[in-house]
Design a protein around this motif. Sequence first.
Motif, mmCIF file in Angstrom:
data_model
loop_
_atom_site.group_PDB
_atom_site.id
_atom_site.type_symbol
_atom_site.label_atom_id
_atom_site.label_comp_id
_atom_site.label_asym_id
_atom_site.label_seq_id
_atom_site.Cartn_x
_atom_site.Cartn_y
_atom_site.Cartn_z
ATOM 1 N N CYS A 58 0.842 -1.212 0.000
ATOM 2 C CA CYS A 58 0.000 0.000 0.000
ATOM 3 C C CYS A 58 0.874 1.257 0.000
ATOM 4 O O CYS A 58 0.635 2.206 -0.764
ATOM 5 N N GLU A 59 1.878 1.235 0.855
ATOM 6 C CA GLU A 59 2.781 2.393 0.943
ATOM 7 C C GLU A 59 3.583 2.579 -0.339
ATOM 8 O O GLU A 59 3.837 3.705 -0.778
ATOM 9 N N LEU A 60 3.953 1.466 -0.991
ATOM 10 C CA LEU A 60 4.739 1.532 -2.214
ATOM 11 C C LEU A 60 3.997 2.292 -3.312
ATOM 12 O O LEU A 60 4.584 3.112 -4.028
ATOM 13 N N LEU A 61 2.684 2.058 -3.424
ATOM 14 C CA LEU A 61 1.909 2.680 -4.495
ATOM 15 C C LEU A 61 1.064 3.866 -4.031
ATOM 16 O O LEU A 61 0.447 4.538 -4.866
ATOM 17 N N GLY A 62 1.013 4.090 -2.734
ATOM 18 C CA GLY A 62 0.285 5.264 -2.233
ATOM 19 C C GLY A 62 -1.208 5.073 -2.085
ATOM 20 O O GLY A 62 -1.955 6.049 -1.982
ATOM 21 N N TYR A 63 -1.688 3.816 -2.081
ATOM 22 C CA TYR A 63 -3.117 3.524 -1.911
ATOM 23 C C TYR A 63 -3.381 3.010 -0.498
ATOM 24 O O TYR A 63 -2.488 2.496 0.181
ATOM 25 N N SER A 64 -4.652 3.094 -0.074
ATOM 26 C CA SER A 64 -5.064 2.410 1.149
ATOM 27 C C SER A 64 -5.440 0.978 0.794
ATOM 28 O O SER A 64 -5.654 0.638 -0.375
ATOM 29 N N ARG A 65 -5.532 0.131 1.815
ATOM 30 C CA ARG A 65 -5.880 -1.268 1.570
ATOM 31 C C ARG A 65 -7.260 -1.380 0.923
ATOM 32 O O ARG A 65 -7.466 -2.171 -0.012
ATOM 33 N N SER A 66 -8.209 -0.593 1.398
ATOM 34 C CA SER A 66 -9.569 -0.675 0.856
ATOM 35 C C SER A 66 -9.627 -0.255 -0.610
ATOM 36 O O SER A 66 -10.485 -0.719 -1.364
ATOM 37 N N GLU A 67 -8.717 0.619 -1.026
ATOM 38 C CA GLU A 67 -8.697 1.052 -2.425
ATOM 39 C C GLU A 67 -8.139 -0.023 -3.351
ATOM 40 O O GLU A 67 -8.400 -0.006 -4.558
ATOM 41 N N LEU A 68 -7.402 -0.966 -2.793
ATOM 42 C CA LEU A 68 -6.754 -1.978 -3.619
ATOM 43 C C LEU A 68 -7.499 -3.307 -3.656
ATOM 44 O O LEU A 68 -7.413 -4.036 -4.658
ATOM 45 N N ILE A 69 -8.212 -3.639 -2.573
ATOM 46 C CA ILE A 69 -8.911 -4.924 -2.525
ATOM 47 C C ILE A 69 -9.906 -5.018 -3.688
ATOM 48 O O ILE A 69 -10.705 -4.118 -3.920
ATOM 49 N N GLY A 70 -9.812 -6.111 -4.435
ATOM 50 C CA GLY A 70 -10.726 -6.340 -5.548
ATOM 51 C C GLY A 70 -10.272 -5.755 -6.871
ATOM 52 O O GLY A 70 -10.862 -6.055 -7.918
ATOM 53 N N ARG A 71 -9.240 -4.922 -6.847
ATOM 54 C CA ARG A 71 -8.758 -4.344 -8.097
ATOM 55 C C ARG A 71 -7.871 -5.348 -8.840
ATOM 56 O O ARG A 71 -7.319 -6.271 -8.252
ATOM 57 N N SER A 72 -7.750 -5.118 -10.128
ATOM 58 C CA SER A 72 -6.927 -6.006 -10.944
ATOM 59 C C SER A 72 -5.478 -5.529 -10.954
ATOM 60 O O SER A 72 -5.196 -4.329 -10.885
ATOM 61 N N PHE A 73 -4.567 -6.507 -11.039
ATOM 62 C CA PHE A 73 -3.150 -6.182 -11.187
ATOM 63 C C PHE A 73 -2.930 -5.247 -12.378
ATOM 64 O O PHE A 73 -2.074 -4.365 -12.353
ATOM 65 N N PHE A 74 -3.714 -5.453 -13.441
ATOM 66 C CA PHE A 74 -3.493 -4.699 -14.666
ATOM 67 C C PHE A 74 -3.818 -3.210 -14.501
ATOM 68 O O PHE A 74 -3.282 -2.368 -15.201
ATOM 69 N N GLU A 75 -4.716 -2.879 -13.569
ATOM 70 C CA GLU A 75 -5.026 -1.474 -13.305
ATOM 71 C C GLU A 75 -3.831 -0.742 -12.691
ATOM 72 O O GLU A 75 -3.736 0.482 -12.771
ATOM 73 N N LEU A 76 -2.934 -1.495 -12.068
ATOM 74 C CA LEU A 76 -1.777 -0.912 -11.387
ATOM 75 C C LEU A 76 -0.491 -1.082 -12.188
ATOM 76 O O LEU A 76 0.563 -0.579 -11.785
ATOM 77 N N THR A 77 -0.578 -1.768 -13.315
ATOM 78 C CA THR A 77 0.612 -2.091 -14.104
ATOM 79 C C THR A 77 0.831 -1.075 -15.212
ATOM 80 O O THR A 77 -0.122 -0.603 -15.841
ATOM 81 N N HIS A 78 2.104 -0.748 -15.451
ATOM 82 C CA HIS A 78 2.447 0.134 -16.577
ATOM 83 C C HIS A 78 2.007 -0.537 -17.876
ATOM 84 O O HIS A 78 2.225 -1.750 -18.063
ATOM 85 N N PRO A 79 1.395 0.209 -18.815
ATOM 86 C CA PRO A 79 0.887 -0.405 -20.054
ATOM 87 C C PRO A 79 1.940 -1.202 -20.820
ATOM 88 O O PRO A 79 1.602 -2.220 -21.440
ATOM 89 N N ASP A 80 3.190 -0.763 -20.765
ATOM 90 C CA ASP A 80 4.237 -1.471 -21.508
ATOM 91 C C ASP A 80 4.572 -2.832 -20.901
ATOM 92 O O ASP A 80 5.288 -3.627 -21.524
ATOM 93 N N ASP A 81 4.075 -3.103 -19.680
ATOM 94 C CA ASP A 81 4.393 -4.366 -19.011
ATOM 95 C C ASP A 81 3.179 -5.302 -18.904
ATOM 96 O O ASP A 81 3.202 -6.272 -18.132
ATOM 97 N N PHE A 82 2.108 -4.997 -19.662
ATOM 98 C CA PHE A 82 0.922 -5.865 -19.626
ATOM 99 C C PHE A 82 1.255 -7.298 -20.045
ATOM 100 O O PHE A 82 0.711 -8.258 -19.506
#
Length: 533
Positions: A58-82
């Motif tokens: 959470c600290e690495l990306l600046g989100y809270s836990r509740s903001e990340l639960i249920g989200r996809s890895f791809f939403e947090l991934t750089h487009p060039d690394d899909f």
Amino acid sequence: MAAPGEVDHSIRPGKTSAGEQHADARDGWLRAVFETNTVGIVYGDLAGRLHQINPAFCELLGYSRSELIGRSFFELTHPDDFDSGHDLLKRGAAGDYSIATFEKRYLAKDGSVVWALVTPTLIRAGGRPSGFSVVIVDITARRAAEQALAESEARLRQLQKAESLGVLAGGVAHDFNNLLVGVLSNAETLLIDKGDGEEREALTDIIRAAERAAELCQRMMAFAGRAPLRRQRTSLSQLVEERRSRLSAIVPEGCSLHYDLAPQLPDVLIDQRLAGQALTTLIINATESCAEGGLHIEVATNLRHFDRDQLRRNRTHSELLPREYVCLSVSDNGSGMDQPTLAKMFDPFFSTKFAGRGLGLAALHGVVSAHGGGLLVDSAAGQGTTLTILFSPCHQAPGETRVLADDPNWRGSGRVLLVEDEAMVRDAVEAMLARLGFEVVTAVDGSQALQRYQQAQGDFRCVLLDQEMPQMNGVNTLGALREAGAMLPVVVLSGYSPADVRAAFGELSFADILSKPFRFHDLRRTLRQVLEA
């Protein structure tokens, strides 16, 4: 009961089985490792959705836990690394346990890029793949250091290549300049003595051709960063204004040339001739960026502050400090340049046009480097180009030396010591000095010069001293003359830049520098300045 921010590892009461109590303790410790670890740990399913996230991630990306639960890895991934993410999920679904550690980029909440070392582990439930446990280590600082090191090594390789080519170009130009002194001086002597009719036309053509060869030498010296500089306090805007008509003649039909010149800029200390050539090179380069017409070119001057990040893009080898610089920019809306072209644009004889072109920008690079200035390039394919030259403002007061104008009728008198190892140059300069009314004593090297001085008991008005000589060069010769008590003015003859000459002579003082190749009027003006100013 654990304090806030701590994890309760105690065994809960009510458990009668030793196995249950042991499992409880293990689960507590595992939860502690998960929650307190300094690296990111997440659990996701085979679709890439996140189910468990530890505070470090959470600290690495600046989100809270509740903001990340249920989200996809791809939403947090750089487009060039899909692709790496898709490959991971595909292999996991197939039960492939040979998934190796890899590097990828995440996008933080603030939009910044976070480089991470990712170690996934496939988890099975009921004998089937059910998800991934992923350990994520922040390597952003390491990647930045590696990038900085790679850029530094690339700059070093470029510098070494430029230095090697510069030494070659400077050496060739220096030797060629010596030959041109003989050609120009002898042609001028014949023109003065016997030049009339067809002979005069032929001699004029010889002088004109020699001058063009001298200009080529200057360009070679400029590329080497050793062009002789005659610095003057100059208004950059005024320099551009004075060249408007010449620049307009360069621009072809269908192209527009506009100016945005700041009216009250600090002066800069530059060689006006070389700066004018640099401006012409920039305009020519801009006009060649679009062959279909409709090109818009703008020349601008201004005073701008640059910080360290901006100055890291400087293409010269000058060490520039964060502060204000007087800028000369030429922008166009032409075809622009891709990254490979940008990397090579200042290489000698590299051209996107046709064979034999390309020394222009290489010479421009040398001229700006010789001035201790900077070069910034902003360009992308299809988006035009802006080249900006940075000069340091000149705040010191003008020098107090009285500069004498050239007088075609001026003649000198007395004895002059000429020290030059090249016979053709020595004979040519001796003839010019005699024509000016001087008695000339020549020496072929430093030791002979010292003998001539001692034999004449110092009865010389001045010394003309070549910088480059075998065995005893100009620096050592001047040092020996000073030790022998010679306090007379010395004019150094050199094909190198004044900055290089002064650096070579160090604390040894001399009156002036006469840059090779020089004409009769250059010699006359320099001697009058040295002996009478």
